[in-house]
Design a protein around this motif. Structure first.
Motif, PDB file in Angstrom:
ATOM      1  N   ARG A 188       0.856  -1.182   0.000  1.00  0.00           N
ATOM      2  CA  ARG A 188       0.000   0.000   0.000  1.00  0.00           C
ATOM      3  C   ARG A 188       0.895   1.235   0.000  1.00  0.00           C
ATOM      4  NH1 ARG A 188      -0.092  -1.808   5.452  1.00  0.00           N
ATOM      5  NH2 ARG A 188       0.615  -0.210   6.936  1.00  0.00           N
ATOM      6  N   PHE A 228      -2.611   7.800  -9.082  1.00  0.00           N
ATOM      7  CA  PHE A 228      -3.074   6.440  -9.365  1.00  0.00           C
ATOM      8  C   PHE A 228      -2.135   5.707 -10.319  1.00  0.00           C
ATOM      9  CE2 PHE A 228      -5.498   3.375 -11.889  1.00  0.00           C
ATOM     10  CZ  PHE A 228      -5.990   2.555 -10.879  1.00  0.00           C
ATOM     11  N   GLN A 232      -1.378   2.326  -8.364  1.00  0.00           N
ATOM     12  CA  GLN A 232      -2.509   1.483  -8.725  1.00  0.00           C
ATOM     13  C   GLN A 232      -2.344   0.027  -8.292  1.00  0.00           C
ATOM     14  OE1 GLN A 232      -2.772   0.444 -13.067  1.00  0.00           O
ATOM     15  NE2 GLN A 232      -1.162   1.980 -13.243  1.00  0.00           N
ATOM     16  N   SER A 234      -1.530  -0.955  -5.352  1.00  0.00           N
ATOM     17  CA  SER A 234      -1.797  -1.091  -3.925  1.00  0.00           C
ATOM     18  C   SER A 234      -2.971  -2.043  -3.702  1.00  0.00           C
ATOM     19  CB  SER A 234      -2.137   0.271  -3.315  1.00  0.00           C
ATOM     20  OG  SER A 234      -1.072   1.176  -3.467  1.00  0.00           O
ATOM     21  N   PHE A 239      -8.290   2.356  -2.084  1.00  0.00           N
ATOM     22  CA  PHE A 239      -8.925   3.330  -2.971  1.00  0.00           C
ATOM     23  C   PHE A 239     -10.319   3.788  -2.528  1.00  0.00           C
ATOM     24  CE2 PHE A 239      -5.921   0.666  -5.335  1.00  0.00           C
ATOM     25  CZ  PHE A 239      -4.999   1.639  -5.680  1.00  0.00           C
ATOM     26  N   ASP A 243     -11.410   7.693  -1.883  1.00  0.00           N
ATOM     27  CA  ASP A 243     -12.538   8.290  -2.605  1.00  0.00           C
ATOM     28  C   ASP A 243     -13.524   8.940  -1.629  1.00  0.00           C
ATOM     29  OD1 ASP A 243     -11.836   7.767  -5.262  1.00  0.00           O
ATOM     30  OD2 ASP A 243     -12.665   5.740  -5.193  1.00  0.00           O
ATOM     31  N   ASN A 284     -12.465   8.748 -10.180  1.00  0.00           N
ATOM     32  CA  ASN A 284     -12.782   7.773  -9.148  1.00  0.00           C
ATOM     33  C   ASN A 284     -11.689   6.705  -9.083  1.00  0.00           C
ATOM     34  OD1 ASN A 284     -14.196   5.113  -8.189  1.00  0.00           O
ATOM     35  ND2 ASN A 284     -15.468   6.801  -7.442  1.00  0.00           N
ATOM     36  N   LEU A 285     -10.986   6.653  -7.974  1.00  0.00           N
ATOM     37  CA  LEU A 285      -9.880   5.717  -7.817  1.00  0.00           C
ATOM     38  C   LEU A 285     -10.359   4.270  -7.786  1.00  0.00           C
ATOM     39  CD1 LEU A 285      -8.009   7.742  -5.057  1.00  0.00           C
ATOM     40  CD2 LEU A 285      -7.248   7.484  -7.428  1.00  0.00           C
ATOM     41  N   SER A 286     -11.480   4.030  -7.110  1.00  0.00           N
ATOM     42  CA  SER A 286     -11.990   2.660  -6.988  1.00  0.00           C
ATOM     43  C   SER A 286     -12.368   2.091  -8.353  1.00  0.00           C
ATOM     44  CB  SER A 286     -13.206   2.636  -6.060  1.00  0.00           C
ATOM     45  OG  SER A 286     -12.883   3.158  -4.793  1.00  0.00           O
ATOM     46  N   SER A 288     -11.216   3.053 -11.187  1.00  0.00           N
ATOM     47  CA  SER A 288     -10.012   2.960 -12.004  1.00  0.00           C
ATOM     48  C   SER A 288      -9.245   1.682 -11.723  1.00  0.00           C
ATOM     49  CB  SER A 288      -9.114   4.181 -11.766  1.00  0.00           C
ATOM     50  OG  SER A 288      -9.772   5.366 -12.165  1.00  0.00           O
ATOM     51  N   VAL A 289      -9.162   1.296 -10.442  1.00  0.00           N
ATOM     52  CA  VAL A 289      -8.412   0.076 -10.122  1.00  0.00           C
ATOM     53  C   VAL A 289      -9.146  -1.158 -10.628  1.00  0.00           C
ATOM     54  CG1 VAL A 289      -9.347  -0.372  -7.795  1.00  0.00           C
ATOM     55  CG2 VAL A 289      -6.998  -1.015  -8.341  1.00  0.00           C
TER      56      VAL A 289
END
Length: 298
Positions: A188, A228, A232, A234, A239, A243, A284-286, A288-289
């Motif tokens: 992380r 990210f 990314q 992590s 994420f 967010d 949005n990071l979530s 995107s992952v």
């Protein structure tokens, strides 16, 4: 001109400032060694490395492969360029100017013998500039690696950072490397990396920010995309938490504009739901992952 001369003999486990290599390559190597059972890690960081490289020893190393006196004189002039600090001026006898185009190569040249020493001793070492980890299968092996590194560093005029240099069990204690924290088979962003991101976002999302929400989001998105791109890999739970925190900062701005006080509250989530920020294009990071890992599986 001189880079190819040294590059052909650099060790495979050196990743910093080299052609076709990056920090991500170093991180993949660390991940692979951890998954292969190298649970004990000797993590070392050299204190003020770029400022501490002895010029005389560095020049001796350069002369081992460079015979052209004019080139050597040019490098020496670069190293010994006078430094002006206020009204004081002096000629340095150690160190390579950070940010200068030649310094990364010189830093690798000086540490190259350490790279080969550890490889010959059978240690699985990963180095990026002055950030070093050696991954071992036993605590005794990791302790021996630390002793070898300490001896070499001391003999070559350098100093290990007293708190950042240690032997750890990566399954329980964990360790930091290139912005990540590795522990228990997961990685992380390290706390310092998270703090840096949050401090940057705080500056962009002060409750007194008078620009439109769309404009604020427009300034956040490049920061989030860049962050990210590096972090990314992590663990996925990193994420959603980020967010939520970012949307909370934005809701607090809106709350103030509607004469509210303090941080966002429960009803604010209904007044400005997640979909509201998505409609304004908030990165949005979530999501995107999920998308990036779906692409890898495909």
């Amino acid at each position: 001109m001189i880079e190819p001369i040294f590059e052909r003999d650099f060790a495979d486990h050196s990743y910093g400032f080299r052609p076709a290599r990056s920090g991500k390559d170093a991180l993949r190597r660390v991940d692979g060694l951890l998954q292969a059972g190298h649970a004990y890690v000797m993590a070392a960081y050299m204190k003020g490395y770029f400022d501490a490289i002895p010029h005389d020893r560095l020049m001796t190393r350069l002369k081992e492969k460079i015979a052209d006196g004019s080139v050597l004189s040019l490098i020496e002039s670069f190293l010994q360029a006078n430094i002006l600090d206020g009204l004081e001026e002096w000629t340095p006898t150690m160190g390579a100017p950070q940010g200068a185009v030649l310094s990364p190569l010189l830093s690798n040249i000086y540490l190259d013998p350490l790279d080969h020493l550890m490889a010959q001793a059978g240690f699985a070492m990963v180095r990026y500039a002055d950030d070093v980890v050696i991954l071992c299968r036993t605590a005794a092996e990791a302790t021996r690696a630390l002793e070898l590194v300490q001896e070499w560093v001391s003999d070559h005029g350098l100093t290990l950072h007293p708190t950042k240099t240690k032997v750890v069990d990566a399954r329980t204690d964990g360790f930091d490397f290139l912005g990540y924290h590795f522990q228990g088979g997961r990685r992380r962003p390290r706390q310092k990396s998270l703090k840096k991101l949050k401090d940057t976002i705080r500056l962009k999302t002060k409750r007194t920010n008078g620009t439109s929400m769309a404009t604020i989001i427009g300034t956040l998105n490049p920061i989030l995309r860049g962050w990210f791109a590096y972090f990314q890999h992590s663990h996925v739970w990193v994420f959603p938490k980020l967010d939520r925190w970012i949307r909370g900062r934005l809701r607090s701005i809106l709350r103030k504009r509607h004469k509210g006080r303090g941080r966002d509250r429960g009803m604010d989530h209904h007044r400005w739901p997640n979909a509201y920020f998505a409609s304004l294009g908030l990165y949005n990071l979530s999501s995107s992952v999920v998308e990036s890992r779906r692409s890898v599986r495909a």
